[in-house]
Design an enzyme around this catalytic site. Structure first.
Site, PDB file in Angstrom:
ATOM      1  N   CYS A  66       0.798  -1.182   0.135  1.00 20.74           N
ATOM      2  CA  CYS A  66       0.007  -0.068   0.106  1.00 20.74           C
ATOM      3  C   CYS A  66       0.767   1.052  -0.067  1.00 20.74           C
ATOM      4  O   CYS A  66       0.796   2.048  -1.008  1.00 20.74           O
ATOM      5  CB  CYS A  66      -0.883  -0.033   1.127  1.00 20.74           C
ATOM      6  SG  CYS A  66      -2.054  -1.210   1.096  1.00 20.74           S
TER       7      CYS A  66
HETATM    8  C1  UDX Z   1      -0.600  -0.142   5.766  1.00 23.30           C
HETATM    9  C2  UDX Z   1      -1.760   0.519   6.611  1.00 23.30           C
HETATM   10  O1  UDX Z   1      -1.405   0.416   7.981  1.00 23.30           O
HETATM   11  C3  UDX Z   1      -3.413   0.179   6.346  1.00 23.30           C
HETATM   12  O2  UDX Z   1      -4.069   1.108   7.088  1.00 23.30           O
HETATM   13  C4  UDX Z   1      -3.340   0.116   4.843  1.00 23.30           C
HETATM   14  O3  UDX Z   1      -4.920  -0.135   4.528  1.00 23.30           O
HETATM   15  C5  UDX Z   1      -2.528  -0.576   4.032  1.00 23.30           C
HETATM   16  O4  UDX Z   1      -1.070  -0.157   4.257  1.00 23.30           O
HETATM   17  P1  UDX Z   1       0.464  -2.596   5.652  1.00 23.30           P
HETATM   18  O5  UDX Z   1       1.186  -2.197   4.583  1.00 23.30           O
HETATM   19  O6  UDX Z   1      -0.155  -3.824   5.847  1.00 23.30           O
HETATM   20  O7  UDX Z   1      -0.713  -1.544   5.868  1.00 23.30           O
HETATM   21  O8  UDX Z   1       1.504  -2.468   7.024  1.00 23.30           O
HETATM   22  P2  UDX Z   1       1.928  -1.466   8.052  1.00 23.30           P
HETATM   23  O9  UDX Z   1       1.697  -2.340   9.441  1.00 23.30           O
HETATM   24  O10 UDX Z   1       1.130  -0.110   8.176  1.00 23.30           O
HETATM   25  O11 UDX Z   1       3.446  -1.322   8.133  1.00 23.30           O
HETATM   26  C6  UDX Z   1       3.737  -0.622   6.872  1.00 23.30           C
HETATM   27  C7  UDX Z   1       5.491  -0.483   6.579  1.00 23.30           C
HETATM   28  O12 UDX Z   1       5.864   0.582   7.667  1.00 23.30           O
HETATM   29  C8  UDX Z   1       6.076  -1.776   6.973  1.00 23.30           C
HETATM   30  O13 UDX Z   1       7.337  -1.998   6.319  1.00 23.30           O
HETATM   31  C9  UDX Z   1       6.598  -1.651   8.202  1.00 23.30           C
HETATM   32  O14 UDX Z   1       7.787  -2.317   8.887  1.00 23.30           O
HETATM   33  C10 UDX Z   1       6.809  -0.162   8.483  1.00 23.30           C
HETATM   34  N1  UDX Z   1       6.773   0.475   9.783  1.00 23.30           N
HETATM   35  C11 UDX Z   1       5.539   0.607  10.507  1.00 23.30           C
HETATM   36  C12 UDX Z   1       7.818   1.072  10.375  1.00 23.30           C
HETATM   37  O15 UDX Z   1       8.948   1.209   9.582  1.00 23.30           O
HETATM   38  N2  UDX Z   1       7.866   1.847  11.412  1.00 23.30           N
HETATM   39  C13 UDX Z   1       6.594   2.032  12.243  1.00 23.30           C
HETATM   40  O16 UDX Z   1       6.559   2.505  13.309  1.00 23.30           O
HETATM   41  C14 UDX Z   1       5.339   1.055  11.554  1.00 23.30           C
END
Ligand code: UDX
Length: 453
Positions: free
Chosen positions: A278
């Protein structure tokens, strides 16, 4: 009332999870996919991909008879009252704009089916689409191909989803708000009633239903993902500033600002950056959309740029420990874009591996869930890496271990584990999971966002 209340076009991760959750609440659901093999698997109660908790729930709802999967979109539409469109909206590789081919086709197929239906039918766009798509593309296909009128025979809403991989079932059952973009009042009211039944007491102060016009709802989704990704890029930039001052730990800084109720601590974990299906797609799509209208979305573009650099910062930290990569063997711990999923889309591990190989290193990789998808992804990238089946094997006889995804089984590893198994014990903690003082006392160690004194 039709045989099924809801039909879902598309059985990717959001589509299937949504279908299963509706069915679990006793709402009879029919989903459709063109992929015969996937339809067969779903009808046997077997998900075609991994998602936490999905296998159990799918088996249950299929056995209870509340969910079926068909290969004909027409059948799904004609046997239901409401159709949710949950198809992929990938980005075009050249200009990174959104590719709406699947969306348009869904509008065409549903429009054709609705030509054969007499009763009112509500169509809800759940996929992420740039503002204007639901009305101007889907709405147009629906009316032109059905010969019917929007707002009279057909209802149209756009309802963004906010599911995160790995916790998408919880996110579906316990959302913090429901956003409905409506073509007209009846469309919005029809969907609201469905959710009031689905969620019961959960709707209220903790989860309001907010209604707006279709285009605002489309933008809510982009704003949401852009904000979250920007928050991570922001803390990653702060982590680079922290590294300029020995002794400053970005974890403490993050905690210090996260306690401000206006900021909060979520999505403030610094690391090798964001990936997944996403954030990269949506941020690039909204930048391209804005540009097509003459506006440079500078802040969102910066969030992307900071993120592109951040994965490669792990390589810089490894270089500090190794000198040169040439002839060295690197171990990657965790390949998926985050733990709890086998999704390799835009996983930071891909850029890290490709850079390490280009610098003359050999790379070994281990992921508890993503071995198959990683083999495919690295194959597409043309990056040669060796895949192994355990964390012991991946670090064995290597010169530097880089943590790319914080799977639980990595959290408990102690310095001795690396010392006993590696050729030269060096660790780059790309997800900040180890105690920096403990590790740095015993082996060569670098952590993102904290230059030790
Ligand atoms: C995200 C959104 O959270 C969700 O609401 C939307 O519908 C789709 O995109 P997702 O991609 O499944 O969901 O994962 P998410 O848990 O949000 O993490 C996204 C990325 O950010 C991951 O690579 C994660 O490692 C990274 N991340 C997340 C960080 O580097 N630091 C953080 O504090 C949180």
């Amino acid at each position: 009332m039709s045989e099924y209340e809801i039909s879902i076009v598309g059985t990717g991760f959001v589509g299937l999870v949504t279908a299963v959750c509706f069915a679990d609440r006793g709402i009879k659901t029919i989903c459709s996919t063109r992929n015969e093999k996937n339809a067969e698997l779903i009808n046997q109660g077997i998900p075609p991909f991994f998602e936490n908790g999905l296998a159990e729930l799918l088996k249950k709802v299929v056995d209870e008879g509340n969910l079926v999967c068909v290969t004909s979109r027409e059948e799904a539409v004609l046997k239901s009252d409401v159709t949710l469109i949950i198809v992929g909206t990938p980005f075009n590789h050249i200009d990174k704009s959104i590719n709406l081919d699947y969306m348009k086709q869904a509008g065409t197929d549903i429009g054709k089916a609705l030509a054969k239906k007499d009763d009112y039918h509500l169509v809800a766009v759940r996929s992420t689409v740039v503002p204007g798509t639901s009305r101007n593309m889907v709405g147009k296909e629906l009316t032109e191909l059905s010969g019917k009128e929007l707002g009279k025979d057909i209802g149209l809403v756009m309802q963004p989803e906010f599911l995160a991989e790995g916790r998408s079932i919880e996110d579906t059952f316990w959302p913090d708000r429901i956003v409905i973009g409506e073509y007209d009042e009846r469309s919005g009211e029809t969907l609201q009633k469905l959710y009031e039944r689905f969620y019961g007491d959960h709707i209220g102060e903790n989860c309001p239903i907010i209604r707006m016009n279709i285009e605002s709802a489309e933008l809510v989704k982009y704003a949401n993902n852009s904000f979250l990704a920007t928050k991570i890029s922001f803390i990653n930039e702060i982590s680079r500033i922290a590294e300029l001052v020995p002794g400053v730990d970005v974890g403490k800084v993050s905690n210090g600002i996260g306690l401000d109720y206006r900021i909060n601590h979520r999505f403030l974990n610094s690391g090798v950056g964001w990936g997944g299906s996403c954030f990269p797609k949506d941020l690039n799509a909204i930048v391209a959309f804005s540009r097509s209208k003459g506006l440079e979305a500078k802040l969102i573009q910066s969030a992307i740029d900071v993120n592109d650099d951040q994965a490669l910062h792990a390589i810089e930290l490894a270089e500090e420990l190794l000198g040169s990569f040439n002839g060295k063997t690197i171990a990657l711990l965790g390949l998926a874009f985050k733990p709890g999923t086998d999704d390799m889309r835009y996983a930071p591990s891909r850029r890290i591996a490709s850079k390490a190989v280009s610098l003359g290193a050999k790379v070994k990789g281990y992921d508890p869930k993503a071995k198959e998808s990683a083999e495919e992804a690295f194959g597409q990238d043309g990056t040669e890496i060796v895949f192994v089946d355990s964390v012991e094997e991946v670090v064995k006889d290597t010169d530097c271990a880089i943590v790319c995804a914080e799977w639980d089984e990595f959290l408990e590893l102690k310095p001795e584990f690396f010392i006993n198994n590696m050729r030269t014990p060096c660790v780059v903690d790309g997800r900040r999971i180890y105690d920096a003082l403990e590790f740095s006392k015993q082996l060569k160690y670098r952590i993102i966002g904290h230059k030790l004194e």
